[in-house]
Design a protein around this motif. Structure first.
Motif, PDB file in Angstrom:
ATOM      1  N   ALA A  78      49.151  -4.648  26.619  1.00  0.00           N
ATOM      2  CA  ALA A  78      49.504  -3.252  26.905  1.00  0.00           C
ATOM      3  C   ALA A  78      50.145  -2.566  25.699  1.00  0.00           C
ATOM      4  CB  ALA A  78      50.446  -3.178  28.101  1.00  0.00           C
ATOM      5  N   GLY A  79      50.909  -3.334  24.914  1.00  0.00           N
ATOM      6  CA  GLY A  79      51.595  -2.753  23.765  1.00  0.00           C
ATOM      7  C   GLY A  79      50.824  -2.852  22.464  1.00  0.00           C
ATOM      8  N   GLY A  80      49.621  -3.389  22.530  1.00  0.00           N
ATOM      9  CA  GLY A  80      48.816  -3.523  21.321  1.00  0.00           C
ATOM     10  C   GLY A  80      48.090  -4.842  21.265  1.00  0.00           C
ATOM     11  N   PHE A  81      47.258  -5.002  20.255  1.00  0.00           N
ATOM     12  CA  PHE A  81      46.477  -6.240  20.093  1.00  0.00           C
ATOM     13  C   PHE A  81      45.892  -6.279  18.686  1.00  0.00           C
ATOM     14  CE2 PHE A  81      44.011  -3.029  22.474  1.00  0.00           C
ATOM     15  CZ  PHE A  81      43.097  -2.683  21.498  1.00  0.00           C
ATOM     16  N   LEU A  82      45.457  -7.454  18.305  1.00  0.00           N
ATOM     17  CA  LEU A  82      44.752  -7.633  17.037  1.00  0.00           C
ATOM     18  C   LEU A  82      43.407  -8.266  17.351  1.00  0.00           C
ATOM     19  CD1 LEU A  82      46.179  -8.899  13.684  1.00  0.00           C
ATOM     20  CD2 LEU A  82      43.959  -9.674  14.482  1.00  0.00           C
ATOM     21  N   LEU A  83      42.333  -7.546  17.070  1.00  0.00           N
ATOM     22  CA  LEU A  83      40.981  -8.018  17.362  1.00  0.00           C
ATOM     23  C   LEU A  83      40.403  -8.730  16.145  1.00  0.00           C
ATOM     24  CD1 LEU A  83      39.554  -4.873  19.205  1.00  0.00           C
ATOM     25  CD2 LEU A  83      40.386  -6.993  20.236  1.00  0.00           C
ATOM     26  N   ASP A  84      39.900  -9.937  16.354  1.00  0.00           N
ATOM     27  CA  ASP A  84      39.361 -10.774  15.282  1.00  0.00           C
ATOM     28  C   ASP A  84      37.955 -11.221  15.672  1.00  0.00           C
ATOM     29  OD1 ASP A  84      38.776 -12.789  13.459  1.00  0.00           O
ATOM     30  OD2 ASP A  84      40.225 -14.203  14.284  1.00  0.00           O
ATOM     31  N   GLY A  85      36.938 -10.697  14.971  1.00  0.00           N
ATOM     32  CA  GLY A  85      35.559 -11.047  15.302  1.00  0.00           C
ATOM     33  C   GLY A  85      34.896 -10.053  16.231  1.00  0.00           C
ATOM     34  N   PHE A  86      35.637  -9.056  16.643  1.00  0.00           N
ATOM     35  CA  PHE A  86      35.110  -7.974  17.480  1.00  0.00           C
ATOM     36  C   PHE A  86      35.785  -6.677  17.041  1.00  0.00           C
ATOM     37  CE2 PHE A  86      35.556  -5.042  21.045  1.00  0.00           C
ATOM     38  CZ  PHE A  86      34.246  -4.934  21.478  1.00  0.00           C
ATOM     39  N   PRO A  87      35.018  -5.605  16.823  1.00  0.00           N
ATOM     40  CA  PRO A  87      33.561  -5.494  16.953  1.00  0.00           C
ATOM     41  C   PRO A  87      32.834  -6.158  15.786  1.00  0.00           C
ATOM     42  CG  PRO A  87      34.476  -3.431  16.181  1.00  0.00           C
ATOM     43  CD  PRO A  87      35.647  -4.302  16.495  1.00  0.00           C
ATOM     44  N   ARG A  88      31.627  -6.639  16.060  1.00  0.00           N
ATOM     45  CA  ARG A  88      30.832  -7.343  15.056  1.00  0.00           C
ATOM     46  C   ARG A  88      29.747  -6.451  14.458  1.00  0.00           C
ATOM     47  NH1 ARG A  88      30.724 -12.633  13.969  1.00  0.00           N
ATOM     48  NH2 ARG A  88      31.969 -13.105  15.808  1.00  0.00           N
ATOM     49  N   ASN A  89      29.508  -5.309  15.072  1.00  0.00           N
ATOM     50  CA  ASN A  89      28.503  -4.379  14.550  1.00  0.00           C
ATOM     51  C   ASN A  89      28.879  -2.964  14.977  1.00  0.00           C
ATOM     52  OD1 ASN A  89      27.510  -4.004  17.264  1.00  0.00           O
ATOM     53  ND2 ASN A  89      26.397  -5.935  17.044  1.00  0.00           N
ATOM     54  N   VAL A  90      28.151  -1.974  14.472  1.00  0.00           N
ATOM     55  CA  VAL A  90      28.485  -0.580  14.748  1.00  0.00           C
ATOM     56  C   VAL A  90      28.363  -0.257  16.236  1.00  0.00           C
ATOM     57  CG1 VAL A  90      27.813   1.822  14.339  1.00  0.00           C
ATOM     58  CG2 VAL A  90      27.917   0.217  12.423  1.00  0.00           C
ATOM     59  N   SER A  91      27.373  -0.843  16.897  1.00  0.00           N
ATOM     60  CA  SER A  91      27.202  -0.609  18.333  1.00  0.00           C
ATOM     61  C   SER A  91      28.448  -1.045  19.106  1.00  0.00           C
ATOM     62  CB  SER A  91      25.973  -1.373  18.847  1.00  0.00           C
ATOM     63  OG  SER A  91      25.844  -1.229  20.244  1.00  0.00           O
ATOM     64  N   GLN A  92      28.984  -2.214  18.751  1.00  0.00           N
ATOM     65  CA  GLN A  92      30.205  -2.698  19.402  1.00  0.00           C
ATOM     66  C   GLN A  92      31.405  -1.828  19.035  1.00  0.00           C
ATOM     67  OE1 GLN A  92      30.852  -6.885  18.724  1.00  0.00           O
ATOM     68  NE2 GLN A  92      28.925  -7.495  19.675  1.00  0.00           N
ATOM     69  N   ALA A  93      31.431  -1.329  17.801  1.00  0.00           N
ATOM     70  CA  ALA A  93      32.530  -0.457  17.369  1.00  0.00           C
ATOM     71  C   ALA A  93      32.524   0.842  18.174  1.00  0.00           C
ATOM     72  CB  ALA A  93      32.414  -0.155  15.879  1.00  0.00           C
ATOM     73  N   GLU A  94      31.341   1.369  18.395  1.00  0.00           N
ATOM     74  CA  GLU A  94      31.229   2.595  19.192  1.00  0.00           C
ATOM     75  C   GLU A  94      31.643   2.344  20.628  1.00  0.00           C
ATOM     76  OE1 GLU A  94      27.527   4.706  16.743  1.00  0.00           O
ATOM     77  OE2 GLU A  94      27.116   3.459  18.507  1.00  0.00           O
ATOM     78  N   ALA A  95      31.284   1.177  21.163  1.00  0.00           N
ATOM     79  CA  ALA A  95      31.673   0.827  22.533  1.00  0.00           C
ATOM     80  C   ALA A  95      33.187   0.673  22.630  1.00  0.00           C
ATOM     81  CB  ALA A  95      30.981  -0.466  22.959  1.00  0.00           C
ATOM     82  N   LEU A  96      33.800   0.083  21.603  1.00  0.00           N
ATOM     83  CA  LEU A  96      35.255  -0.069  21.588  1.00  0.00           C
ATOM     84  C   LEU A  96      35.935   1.287  21.563  1.00  0.00           C
ATOM     85  CD1 LEU A  96      37.868  -1.722  21.327  1.00  0.00           C
ATOM     86  CD2 LEU A  96      37.453  -1.813  18.854  1.00  0.00           C
ATOM     87  N   ASP A  97      35.431   2.203  20.739  1.00  0.00           N
ATOM     88  CA  ASP A  97      36.002   3.556  20.687  1.00  0.00           C
ATOM     89  C   ASP A  97      35.956   4.230  22.055  1.00  0.00           C
ATOM     90  OD1 ASP A  97      36.640   3.428  18.033  1.00  0.00           O
ATOM     91  OD2 ASP A  97      34.959   4.650  17.323  1.00  0.00           O
ATOM     92  N   ALA A  98      34.804   4.121  22.714  1.00  0.00           N
ATOM     93  CA  ALA A  98      34.639   4.747  24.030  1.00  0.00           C
ATOM     94  C   ALA A  98      35.581   4.114  25.050  1.00  0.00           C
ATOM     95  CB  ALA A  98      33.187   4.617  24.489  1.00  0.00           C
TER      96      ALA A  98
END
Length: 215
Positions: A78-98
């Motif tokens: 809830a207070g934050g996170f560090l993502l390692d290995g995700f997103p792996r491509n632009v499609s995943q990055a866009e999904a993360l943004d959404a």
């Protein structure tokens, strides 16, 4: 803070992710851990992922994104996170943004660990593992055994894993350049990218990363 960690194989992402997550008091969320947890717990996403993996196929982005979404919704993130290995491509990055936008959140930074390709090959291809205990790891250049080919700890034979060969490493790098590297430009355009050198002692790289994130 909500951070994405990127960099080529051999950049030390896993090591730095653990230190940074501890220093920032946020969970370290890695793709490998997500897959292992979901598969071992027989979740719906885990079972779907396993069916693709058992057939030797790539796991679709929607499954990886679903696993990441479930993990980021847990109380400790809830207070934050560090993502390692995700997103792996632009499609995943866009999904993360959404995904974050729907939750009223956004990323604070994308930390890019920069290291030259030849150094990556040297780091990985020089690694040697003990046949008796895979936790005993040496490196021909950086941490060589006292006796070549022999484990200092137990006397077992040291060997090079097949996926650590130079040819395999260069193939992994090509995949990184093709699939993952484009997210660097994607996040740079958003003003989120922070690039640091991944060369030197682990503690020095961690210090560099913390200084960069504070800015």
């Amino acid at each position: 803070m909500r951070i994405v960690l990127v960099g080529p194989p051999g950049a030390g992402k896993g090591t730095q992710a653990a230190f940074l997550a501890k220093n920032l008091s946020i969970p370290h969320i890695s793709t490998g851990d997500l897959f292992r947890a979901n598969i071992s717990q027989n979740t719906e996403l885990g079972l779907r992922a396993k069916s693709f993996m058992d057939d030797g196929k790539l796991v679709p982005d929607e499954i990886t994104v679903g696993m990441a979404k479930d993990r980021m919704q847990q109380p400790d993130a809830a207070g934050g996170f560090l993502l390692d290995g995700f997103p792996r491509n632009v499609s995943q990055a866009e999904a993360l943004d959404a995904m974050l936008k729907d939750a009223g959140m956004k990323l604070d930074a994308v930390l890019d660990l920069e290291v030259a390709e030849d150094e990556v090959v040297k780091r990985i291809a020089g690694r040697r593992i003990c046949r008796n205990d895979s936790a005993h790891v040496f490196h021909e250049t950086y941490t060589p055994p006292k006796v070549p080919g022999v484990c200092d700890t137990c006397g077992g034979e040291l060997y090079q894993r097949s996926d650590d060969s130079e040819a395999t490493v260069r193939t992994r790098l090509e995949v990184y350049h093709t699939q993952t590297e484009p997210i660097i430009d994607y996040y740079k355009a958003q003003g989120l990218l922070v690039t640091i050198s991944a060369l030197g002692e682990v503690k020095d790289v961690t210090r560099r990363a913390m200084d960069a994130l504070k800015k």
